[in-house]
Design an enzyme around this catalytic site. Sequence first.
Site, PDB file in Angstrom:
ATOM      1  N   ARG A  37      69.073  69.702 102.760  1.00 39.13           N
ATOM      2  CA  ARG A  37      68.032  68.946 102.073  1.00 39.13           C
ATOM      3  C   ARG A  37      67.496  69.698 100.852  1.00 39.13           C
ATOM      4  O   ARG A  37      66.497  69.317 100.275  1.00 39.13           O
ATOM      5  CB  ARG A  37      66.895  68.605 103.037  1.00 39.13           C
ATOM      6  CG  ARG A  37      67.225  67.397 103.887  1.00 39.13           C
ATOM      7  CD  ARG A  37      66.170  67.121 104.930  1.00 39.13           C
ATOM      8  NE  ARG A  37      66.666  67.372 106.276  1.00 39.13           N
ATOM      9  CZ  ARG A  37      67.577  66.640 106.900  1.00 39.13           C
ATOM     10  NH1 ARG A  37      68.111  65.597 106.316  1.00 39.13           N
ATOM     11  NH2 ARG A  37      67.963  66.933 108.116  1.00 39.13           N
ATOM     12  N   HIS A  67      79.671  73.437 100.073  1.00 44.56           N
ATOM     13  CA  HIS A  67      79.170  72.089  99.776  1.00 44.56           C
ATOM     14  C   HIS A  67      77.729  72.205  99.292  1.00 44.56           C
ATOM     15  O   HIS A  67      76.900  72.840  99.939  1.00 44.56           O
ATOM     16  CB  HIS A  67      79.247  71.221 101.040  1.00 44.56           C
ATOM     17  CG  HIS A  67      79.114  69.748 100.795  1.00 44.56           C
ATOM     18  ND1 HIS A  67      78.054  69.196 100.096  1.00 44.56           N
ATOM     19  CD2 HIS A  67      79.896  68.705 101.145  1.00 44.56           C
ATOM     20  CE1 HIS A  67      78.214  67.877 100.045  1.00 44.56           C
ATOM     21  NE2 HIS A  67      79.320  67.546 100.669  1.00 44.56           N
ATOM     22  N   TYR A  70      73.198  67.775  99.750  1.00 39.62           N
ATOM     23  CA  TYR A  70      73.509  66.396  99.335  1.00 39.62           C
ATOM     24  C   TYR A  70      72.309  65.657  98.738  1.00 39.62           C
ATOM     25  O   TYR A  70      72.416  64.536  98.291  1.00 39.62           O
ATOM     26  CB  TYR A  70      74.146  65.599 100.479  1.00 39.62           C
ATOM     27  CG  TYR A  70      73.410  65.692 101.803  1.00 39.62           C
ATOM     28  CD1 TYR A  70      72.203  65.041 102.000  1.00 39.62           C
ATOM     29  CD2 TYR A  70      73.939  66.436 102.859  1.00 39.62           C
ATOM     30  CE1 TYR A  70      71.534  65.124 103.196  1.00 39.62           C
ATOM     31  CE2 TYR A  70      73.278  66.531 104.074  1.00 39.62           C
ATOM     32  CZ  TYR A  70      72.080  65.875 104.231  1.00 39.62           C
ATOM     33  OH  TYR A  70      71.414  65.968 105.417  1.00 39.62           O
ATOM     34  N   HIS A 107      78.188  65.981  95.474  1.00 36.49           N
ATOM     35  CA  HIS A 107      78.123  64.528  95.296  1.00 36.49           C
ATOM     36  C   HIS A 107      77.632  64.291  93.869  1.00 36.49           C
ATOM     37  O   HIS A 107      76.551  64.769  93.517  1.00 36.49           O
ATOM     38  CB  HIS A 107      77.142  63.911  96.286  1.00 36.49           C
ATOM     39  CG  HIS A 107      77.557  64.067  97.721  1.00 36.49           C
ATOM     40  ND1 HIS A 107      76.805  63.595  98.766  1.00 36.49           N
ATOM     41  CD2 HIS A 107      78.660  64.638  98.269  1.00 36.49           C
ATOM     42  CE1 HIS A 107      77.431  63.869  99.914  1.00 36.49           C
ATOM     43  NE2 HIS A 107      78.548  64.505  99.629  1.00 36.49           N
ATOM     44  N   GLU A 142      83.109  64.915  94.550  1.00 32.26           N
ATOM     45  CA  GLU A 142      83.545  64.214  95.760  1.00 32.26           C
ATOM     46  C   GLU A 142      83.642  62.717  95.493  1.00 32.26           C
ATOM     47  O   GLU A 142      82.771  62.133  94.841  1.00 32.26           O
ATOM     48  CB  GLU A 142      82.577  64.495  96.914  1.00 32.26           C
ATOM     49  CG  GLU A 142      83.015  63.821  98.214  1.00 32.26           C
ATOM     50  CD  GLU A 142      82.278  64.326  99.452  1.00 32.26           C
ATOM     51  OE1 GLU A 142      81.512  65.302  99.350  1.00 32.26           O
ATOM     52  OE2 GLU A 142      82.499  63.722 100.520  1.00 32.26           O
ATOM     53  N   ASP A 176      87.441  62.203  99.994  1.00 29.19           N
ATOM     54  CA  ASP A 176      86.917  61.979 101.338  1.00 29.19           C
ATOM     55  C   ASP A 176      87.523  60.682 101.858  1.00 29.19           C
ATOM     56  O   ASP A 176      87.303  59.611 101.281  1.00 29.19           O
ATOM     57  CB  ASP A 176      85.381  61.903 101.266  1.00 29.19           C
ATOM     58  CG  ASP A 176      84.728  61.828 102.637  1.00 29.19           C
ATOM     59  OD1 ASP A 176      85.149  60.991 103.451  1.00 29.19           O
ATOM     60  OD2 ASP A 176      83.778  62.600 102.889  1.00 29.19           O
ATOM     61  N   HIS A 179      85.014  57.986 102.656  1.00 27.01           N
ATOM     62  CA  HIS A 179      84.370  57.449 101.453  1.00 27.01           C
ATOM     63  C   HIS A 179      85.292  56.528 100.654  1.00 27.01           C
ATOM     64  O   HIS A 179      84.868  55.459 100.213  1.00 27.01           O
ATOM     65  CB  HIS A 179      83.894  58.589 100.538  1.00 27.01           C
ATOM     66  CG  HIS A 179      82.818  59.431 101.158  1.00 27.01           C
ATOM     67  ND1 HIS A 179      82.275  60.519 100.516  1.00 27.01           N
ATOM     68  CD2 HIS A 179      82.183  59.344 102.343  1.00 27.01           C
ATOM     69  CE1 HIS A 179      81.353  61.072 101.290  1.00 27.01           C
ATOM     70  NE2 HIS A 179      81.287  60.384 102.406  1.00 27.01           N
ATOM     71  N   HIS A 211      88.446  65.664 102.524  1.00 26.95           N
ATOM     72  CA  HIS A 211      87.560  65.544 103.677  1.00 26.95           C
ATOM     73  C   HIS A 211      88.217  64.538 104.615  1.00 26.95           C
ATOM     74  O   HIS A 211      88.380  63.373 104.246  1.00 26.95           O
ATOM     75  CB  HIS A 211      86.174  65.025 103.257  1.00 26.95           C
ATOM     76  CG  HIS A 211      85.311  66.075 102.625  1.00 26.95           C
ATOM     77  ND1 HIS A 211      84.172  65.770 101.919  1.00 26.95           N
ATOM     78  CD2 HIS A 211      85.410  67.432 102.627  1.00 26.95           C
ATOM     79  CE1 HIS A 211      83.615  66.909 101.498  1.00 26.95           C
ATOM     80  NE2 HIS A 211      84.346  67.913 101.906  1.00 26.95           N
ATOM     81  N   ASP A 224      79.244  54.623 104.234  1.00 26.24           N
ATOM     82  CA  ASP A 224      79.306  56.060 104.440  1.00 26.24           C
ATOM     83  C   ASP A 224      78.832  56.500 105.814  1.00 26.24           C
ATOM     84  O   ASP A 224      77.859  57.241 105.945  1.00 26.24           O
ATOM     85  CB  ASP A 224      78.513  56.801 103.336  1.00 26.24           C
ATOM     86  CG  ASP A 224      78.770  58.299 103.367  1.00 26.24           C
ATOM     87  OD1 ASP A 224      79.577  58.758 104.196  1.00 26.24           O
ATOM     88  OD2 ASP A 224      78.145  59.017 102.561  1.00 26.24           O
ATOM     89  N   HIS A 226      80.567  58.380 108.944  1.00 24.43           N
ATOM     90  CA  HIS A 226      81.792  59.017 109.439  1.00 24.43           C
ATOM     91  C   HIS A 226      81.975  58.749 110.926  1.00 24.43           C
ATOM     92  O   HIS A 226      81.014  58.605 111.651  1.00 24.43           O
ATOM     93  CB  HIS A 226      81.735  60.526 109.220  1.00 24.43           C
ATOM     94  CG  HIS A 226      81.535  60.925 107.783  1.00 24.43           C
ATOM     95  ND1 HIS A 226      81.600  62.226 107.365  1.00 24.43           N
ATOM     96  CD2 HIS A 226      81.286  60.206 106.671  1.00 24.43           C
ATOM     97  CE1 HIS A 226      81.389  62.283 106.063  1.00 24.43           C
ATOM     98  NE2 HIS A 226      81.186  61.064 105.624  1.00 24.43           N
ATOM     99  N   GLU A 256      84.614  66.317 108.796  1.00 26.46           N
ATOM    100  CA  GLU A 256      83.153  66.141 108.760  1.00 26.46           C
ATOM    101  C   GLU A 256      82.812  65.023 109.731  1.00 26.46           C
ATOM    102  O   GLU A 256      82.092  64.091 109.401  1.00 26.46           O
ATOM    103  CB  GLU A 256      82.688  65.731 107.361  1.00 26.46           C
ATOM    104  CG  GLU A 256      83.048  66.693 106.255  1.00 26.46           C
ATOM    105  CD  GLU A 256      82.669  66.127 104.890  1.00 26.46           C
ATOM    106  OE1 GLU A 256      83.063  64.988 104.569  1.00 26.46           O
ATOM    107  OE2 GLU A 256      81.971  66.840 104.157  1.00 26.46           O
TER     108      GLU A 256
HETATM  109 ZN    ZN Z   1      80.056  60.954 103.837  1.00 23.66          ZN
HETATM  110 FE    FE Z   2      82.652  64.230 102.526  1.00 27.30          FE
HETATM  111 FE    FE Z   3      79.954  65.385 100.947  1.00 26.91          FE
END
Ligand code: ZN
Ligand code: FE
Ligand code: FE
Length: 280
Positions: A37, A67, A70, A107, A142, A176, A179, A211, A224, A226, A256
């Site tokens: 975060r 990464h 996000y 992202h 991504e 991904d 995604h 991913h 989105d 997963h 992920e």
């Molecule tokens: Zn995702």
């Molecule tokens: Fe991803």
């Molecule tokens: Fe990601």
Amino acid sequence: MLKIGCHLSSSKGFLAMGKTAVSIGANTFQFFTRNPRGGKAKELDLTDVAAYRAFAEEHGLFPILAHAPYTLNACAADEGLREFAGNTMADDLARLEHLPGSMYNFHPGSHVQQGAERGIELISSLLNEILKPEQTTTVLLETMAGKGSEVGKTFQELRAILDRVERSDQMGVCLDTCHVFDGGYDIVSRLDEVLEEFDRVIGLSRLRAVHLNDSKNPLGSHKDRHEKLGEGNIGLQALEAVINHPALRELPFYLETPNELEGYAGEIAMMKAAYREKEA
Ligand code: ZN
Ligand code: FE
Ligand code: FE
């Protein structure tokens, strides 16, 4: 050999992540550079980094994938938020130089009513400010599901960002599977065509990581969410085709999926078993 790992918690440091990766059969891993975060990163423990590097060398854990948090938005309408994203990413990149040759995935951002065109402009100008010539990290955009106003839901949008980045030789793309499927690219029944389109629009040489996720939702749903491998709408057969595809099979794959370590170990073993080693 299949290069595969999963997302790991970075709370106990690099050596701990390396050991965890090896213990679940992984030979690479992904981690958040700081609290997902956002917020301040812990001081880098250089003793831990040195110990990790020796361990990684011994176990063949390179390259690894960092990464970005996000919540960063490189194309926020608010200048303060953009600056925060830029400063955070620049700081992450400076720290990653302690792990030379790593990859840093982020992202692209959400344009929130400014339009994708403006979003693309803001993202690329932020990258132009933070990419340094001496940097050894490759920065990856991504592919996004297109939830809300996410930029990067089409290959064209990613290409447009890359086109505007001056040091684009330091940039790549992370695909991904959840995604792109959510974004409407049918990797289940048209994997060859999707990759041909990726090649035509972006260039497969830009693709540096995958991913590997299943999706809770059907093709083109832009949600989105997963799912564990084989338990979603992409399915095992399609995911096995992804890791074995001639255009992808040499890339590193990162899970992920909603799993604890035990679940990841199972998925890694399953994918290793499905990977067709090249005949000598
Ligand atoms: Zn995702
Ligand atoms: Fe991803
Ligand atoms: Fe990601």
